[in-house]
Design a protein around this motif. Sequence first.
Motif, PDB file in Angstrom:
ATOM      1  N   GLU A   1       0.826  -1.206   0.000  1.00 57.59           N
ATOM      2  CA  GLU A   1       0.000   0.000   0.000  1.00 57.59           C
ATOM      3  C   GLU A   1       0.861   1.258   0.000  1.00 57.59           C
ATOM      4  O   GLU A   1       0.555   2.237  -0.691  1.00 57.59           O
ATOM      5  CB  GLU A   1      -0.912  -0.002   1.227  1.00 57.59           C
ATOM      6  CG  GLU A   1      -1.950  -1.112   1.265  1.00 57.59           C
ATOM      7  CD  GLU A   1      -2.716  -1.107   2.577  1.00 57.59           C
ATOM      8  OE1 GLU A   1      -3.589  -0.245   2.754  1.00 57.59           O
ATOM      9  OE2 GLU A   1      -2.414  -1.957   3.443  1.00 57.59           O
ATOM     10  N   VAL A   2       1.939   1.234   0.765  1.00 57.96           N
ATOM     11  CA  VAL A   2       2.835   2.393   0.821  1.00 57.96           C
ATOM     12  C   VAL A   2       3.537   2.583  -0.526  1.00 57.96           C
ATOM     13  O   VAL A   2       3.699   3.710  -1.004  1.00 57.96           O
ATOM     14  CB  VAL A   2       3.867   2.243   1.953  1.00 57.96           C
ATOM     15  CG1 VAL A   2       4.840   3.418   1.956  1.00 57.96           C
ATOM     16  CG2 VAL A   2       3.163   2.146   3.305  1.00 57.96           C
ATOM     17  N   GLY A   3       3.932   1.468  -1.173  1.00 59.71           N
ATOM     18  CA  GLY A   3       4.534   1.562  -2.501  1.00 59.71           C
ATOM     19  C   GLY A   3       3.580   2.162  -3.509  1.00 59.71           C
ATOM     20  O   GLY A   3       3.976   2.976  -4.360  1.00 59.71           O
ATOM     21  N   ALA A   4       2.303   1.795  -3.424  1.00 66.44           N
ATOM     22  CA  ALA A   4       1.295   2.354  -4.328  1.00 66.44           C
ATOM     23  C   ALA A   4       1.117   3.848  -4.074  1.00 66.44           C
ATOM     24  O   ALA A   4       0.987   4.644  -5.021  1.00 66.44           O
ATOM     25  CB  ALA A   4      -0.037   1.624  -4.137  1.00 66.44           C
ATOM     26  N   ALA A   5       1.135   4.241  -2.802  1.00 64.22           N
ATOM     27  CA  ALA A   5       1.006   5.658  -2.462  1.00 64.22           C
ATOM     28  C   ALA A   5       2.208   6.453  -2.959  1.00 64.22           C
ATOM     29  O   ALA A   5       2.069   7.612  -3.395  1.00 64.22           O
ATOM     30  CB  ALA A   5       0.855   5.815  -0.950  1.00 64.22           C
ATOM     31  N   LEU A   6       3.389   5.847  -2.912  1.00 64.59           N
ATOM     32  CA  LEU A   6       4.598   6.512  -3.416  1.00 64.59           C
ATOM     33  C   LEU A   6       4.480   6.744  -4.923  1.00 64.59           C
ATOM     34  O   LEU A   6       4.789   7.836  -5.412  1.00 64.59           O
ATOM     35  CB  LEU A   6       5.827   5.666  -3.113  1.00 64.59           C
ATOM     36  CG  LEU A   6       7.166   6.201  -3.617  1.00 64.59           C
ATOM     37  CD1 LEU A   6       7.507   7.525  -2.953  1.00 64.59           C
ATOM     38  CD2 LEU A   6       8.286   5.191  -3.371  1.00 64.59           C
ATOM     39  N   ALA A   7       4.040   5.720  -5.654  1.00 62.33           N
ATOM     40  CA  ALA A   7       3.863   5.865  -7.106  1.00 62.33           C
ATOM     41  C   ALA A   7       2.855   6.968  -7.412  1.00 62.33           C
ATOM     42  O   ALA A   7       3.034   7.752  -8.350  1.00 62.33           O
ATOM     43  CB  ALA A   7       3.403   4.540  -7.703  1.00 62.33           C
ATOM     44  N   GLN A   8       1.818   7.050  -6.621  1.00 63.49           N
ATOM     45  CA  GLN A   8       0.809   8.091  -6.816  1.00 63.49           C
ATOM     46  C   GLN A   8       1.397   9.471  -6.556  1.00 63.49           C
ATOM     47  O   GLN A   8       1.133  10.426  -7.303  1.00 63.49           O
ATOM     48  CB  GLN A   8      -0.380   7.844  -5.884  1.00 63.49           C
ATOM     49  CG  GLN A   8      -1.512   8.851  -6.045  1.00 63.49           C
ATOM     50  CD  GLN A   8      -2.660   8.579  -5.089  1.00 63.49           C
ATOM     51  OE1 GLN A   8      -2.454   8.076  -3.987  1.00 63.49           O
ATOM     52  NE2 GLN A   8      -3.870   8.903  -5.502  1.00 63.49           N
ATOM     53  N   SER A   9       2.225   9.576  -5.512  1.00 58.13           N
ATOM     54  CA  SER A   9       2.824  10.872  -5.189  1.00 58.13           C
ATOM     55  C   SER A   9       3.786  11.323  -6.276  1.00 58.13           C
ATOM     56  O   SER A   9       4.022  12.518  -6.453  1.00 58.13           O
ATOM     57  CB  SER A   9       3.541  10.806  -3.839  1.00 58.13           C
ATOM     58  OG  SER A   9       4.795  10.134  -3.945  1.00 58.13           O
ATOM     59  N   TRP A  10       4.369  10.360  -6.996  1.00 56.58           N
ATOM     60  CA  TRP A  10       5.264  10.669  -8.108  1.00 56.58           C
ATOM     61  C   TRP A  10       4.504  10.880  -9.413  1.00 56.58           C
ATOM     62  O   TRP A  10       5.113  11.031 -10.467  1.00 56.58           O
ATOM     63  CB  TRP A  10       6.278   9.540  -8.284  1.00 56.58           C
ATOM     64  CG  TRP A  10       7.418   9.606  -7.312  1.00 56.58           C
ATOM     65  CD1 TRP A  10       7.758  10.654  -6.516  1.00 56.58           C
ATOM     66  CD2 TRP A  10       8.385   8.576  -7.055  1.00 56.58           C
ATOM     67  NE1 TRP A  10       8.866  10.346  -5.771  1.00 56.58           N
ATOM     68  CE2 TRP A  10       9.271   9.085  -6.082  1.00 56.58           C
ATOM     69  CE3 TRP A  10       8.580   7.287  -7.547  1.00 56.58           C
ATOM     70  CZ2 TRP A  10      10.350   8.339  -5.597  1.00 56.58           C
ATOM     71  CZ3 TRP A  10       9.646   6.546  -7.061  1.00 56.58           C
ATOM     72  CH2 TRP A  10      10.524   7.074  -6.101  1.00 56.58           C
ATOM     73  N   ARG A  11       3.177  10.864  -9.334  1.00 58.15           N
ATOM     74  CA  ARG A  11       2.301  11.088 -10.489  1.00 58.15           C
ATOM     75  C   ARG A  11       2.575  10.098 -11.627  1.00 58.15           C
ATOM     76  O   ARG A  11       2.573  10.455 -12.800  1.00 58.15           O
ATOM     77  CB  ARG A  11       2.425  12.528 -10.984  1.00 58.15           C
ATOM     78  CG  ARG A  11       1.895  13.551  -9.990  1.00 58.15           C
ATOM     79  CD  ARG A  11       2.014  14.982 -10.520  1.00 58.15           C
ATOM     80  NE  ARG A  11       1.368  15.926  -9.630  1.00 58.15           N
ATOM     81  CZ  ARG A  11       1.909  16.413  -8.521  1.00 58.15           C
ATOM     82  NH1 ARG A  11       3.125  16.034  -8.163  1.00 58.15           N
ATOM     83  NH2 ARG A  11       1.258  17.270  -7.762  1.00 58.15           N
ATOM     84  N   MET A  12       2.840   8.871 -11.238  1.00 62.94           N
ATOM     85  CA  MET A  12       3.006   7.822 -12.233  1.00 62.94           C
ATOM     86  C   MET A  12       1.637   7.329 -12.690  1.00 62.94           C
ATOM     87  O   MET A  12       0.622   7.587 -12.026  1.00 62.94           O
ATOM     88  CB  MET A  12       3.822   6.671 -11.641  1.00 62.94           C
ATOM     89  CG  MET A  12       5.268   7.038 -11.414  1.00 62.94           C
ATOM     90  SD  MET A  12       6.281   5.680 -10.808  1.00 62.94           S
ATOM     91  CE  MET A  12       7.913   6.438 -10.936  1.00 62.94           C
ATOM     92  N   PRO A  13       1.564   6.647 -13.837  1.00 61.57           N
ATOM     93  CA  PRO A  13       0.279   6.143 -14.312  1.00 61.57           C
ATOM     94  C   PRO A  13      -0.434   5.324 -13.246  1.00 61.57           C
ATOM     95  O   PRO A  13       0.207   4.622 -12.446  1.00 61.57           O
ATOM     96  CB  PRO A  13       0.666   5.271 -15.512  1.00 61.57           C
ATOM     97  CG  PRO A  13       1.950   5.864 -15.996  1.00 61.57           C
ATOM     98  CD  PRO A  13       2.668   6.334 -14.761  1.00 61.57           C
ATOM     99  N   VAL A  14      -1.757   5.407 -13.236  1.00 57.96           N
ATOM    100  CA  VAL A  14      -2.561   4.690 -12.243  1.00 57.96           C
ATOM    101  C   VAL A  14      -2.217   3.201 -12.233  1.00 57.96           C
ATOM    102  O   VAL A  14      -2.180   2.561 -11.177  1.00 57.96           O
ATOM    103  CB  VAL A  14      -4.063   4.894 -12.520  1.00 57.96           C
ATOM    104  CG1 VAL A  14      -4.902   3.995 -11.618  1.00 57.96           C
ATOM    105  CG2 VAL A  14      -4.445   6.350 -12.314  1.00 57.96           C
ATOM    106  N   SER A  15      -1.941   2.649 -13.413  1.00 53.10           N
ATOM    107  CA  SER A  15      -1.667   1.212 -13.512  1.00 53.10           C
ATOM    108  C   SER A  15      -0.432   0.801 -12.712  1.00 53.10           C
ATOM    109  O   SER A  15      -0.369  -0.306 -12.170  1.00 53.10           O
ATOM    110  CB  SER A  15      -1.479   0.804 -14.976  1.00 53.10           C
ATOM    111  OG  SER A  15      -0.368   1.473 -15.550  1.00 53.10           O
ATOM    112  N   ILE A  16       0.559   1.699 -12.609  1.00 53.57           N
ATOM    113  CA  ILE A  16       1.778   1.384 -11.861  1.00 53.57           C
ATOM    114  C   ILE A  16       1.464   1.238 -10.381  1.00 53.57           C
ATOM    115  O   ILE A  16       1.786   0.227  -9.737  1.00 53.57           O
ATOM    116  CB  ILE A  16       2.845   2.479 -12.068  1.00 53.57           C
ATOM    117  CG1 ILE A  16       3.279   2.559 -13.540  1.00 53.57           C
ATOM    118  CG2 ILE A  16       4.047   2.218 -11.160  1.00 53.57           C
ATOM    119  CD1 ILE A  16       4.024   1.356 -14.034  1.00 53.57           C
TER     120      ILE A  16
END
Length: 283
Positions: A184-199
Amino acid sequence: MHVAQELVASLDKLASLPSVYYRVRQALDDPDISLNTLSDLIGSDPALSAALLRLANSAFYGYPRRIETISRAISLAGLEQVGDVILASSIAATFGGIRPQRMDMARFWRGSVRCALLCRGIAQTQGSNDTERHFLLGLLADMGHLVMYHAIPDLSDLVMGTAGMSLEALATRERQLIGCDFAEVGAALAQSWRMPVSIGATVGEQLHPESAGEYSQGAAVLNIVRRIDEMCEAGASLDDTIASLPESILVLGDIETEELPSLIVHCEAQLHEMLASLGIAAS
């Protein structure tokens, strides 16, 4: 109790990747980019330049003469490999100042790069045209733990001391003691980096790919490479490693079992050189 977004937000430095990464990534996506322009862009960042030159001069390529220019290194390594090095180097630089005393950083980076190489290798065997995306998925798979160890070191250390070795047991204990798990934290990090939703979604669903919906195949691949990494770290044989992989997840990830032994061997051969190119000790 903590939520994943809160832990990521507590680390101001992780708000974004270095801007040079986005500039180089845009250049690599331009089919008309010239070699000189790309060389100048990479050359503007000493860390990226050093990483690429270290890789080009590594034993993996075995070039008889020393590579001293960025343009020659790009020609030798190829654009795909250049993209991988730029991505890995940028993420390593972003986390460069985060060195949790209680976390085995050599093990962390070894596992992250191994998973990235395995994800890319599987994508290549499946005929994917977007292998960099898979490399990124593997690289991000365990980043949540690095965030957690920095933000809440005492709780993270407590979890590690009681959860056992399996990722599932670890994540369960994290949810019990912390309120969220590393995925979950990894997903939140990807979101904070504005990576594609799929990542972010794929990283977040890596522990239960059968429930990941449209991201189930990617999550299954991530699940499998995490299991392979665990077995490699335990010193297991290739046969035992392959035999330990759940058939249902292999099918979900569309992974051909007979291709895995040679793929694992190839990735292990690359692993040391990739780590060395990033200036990270393999052990």
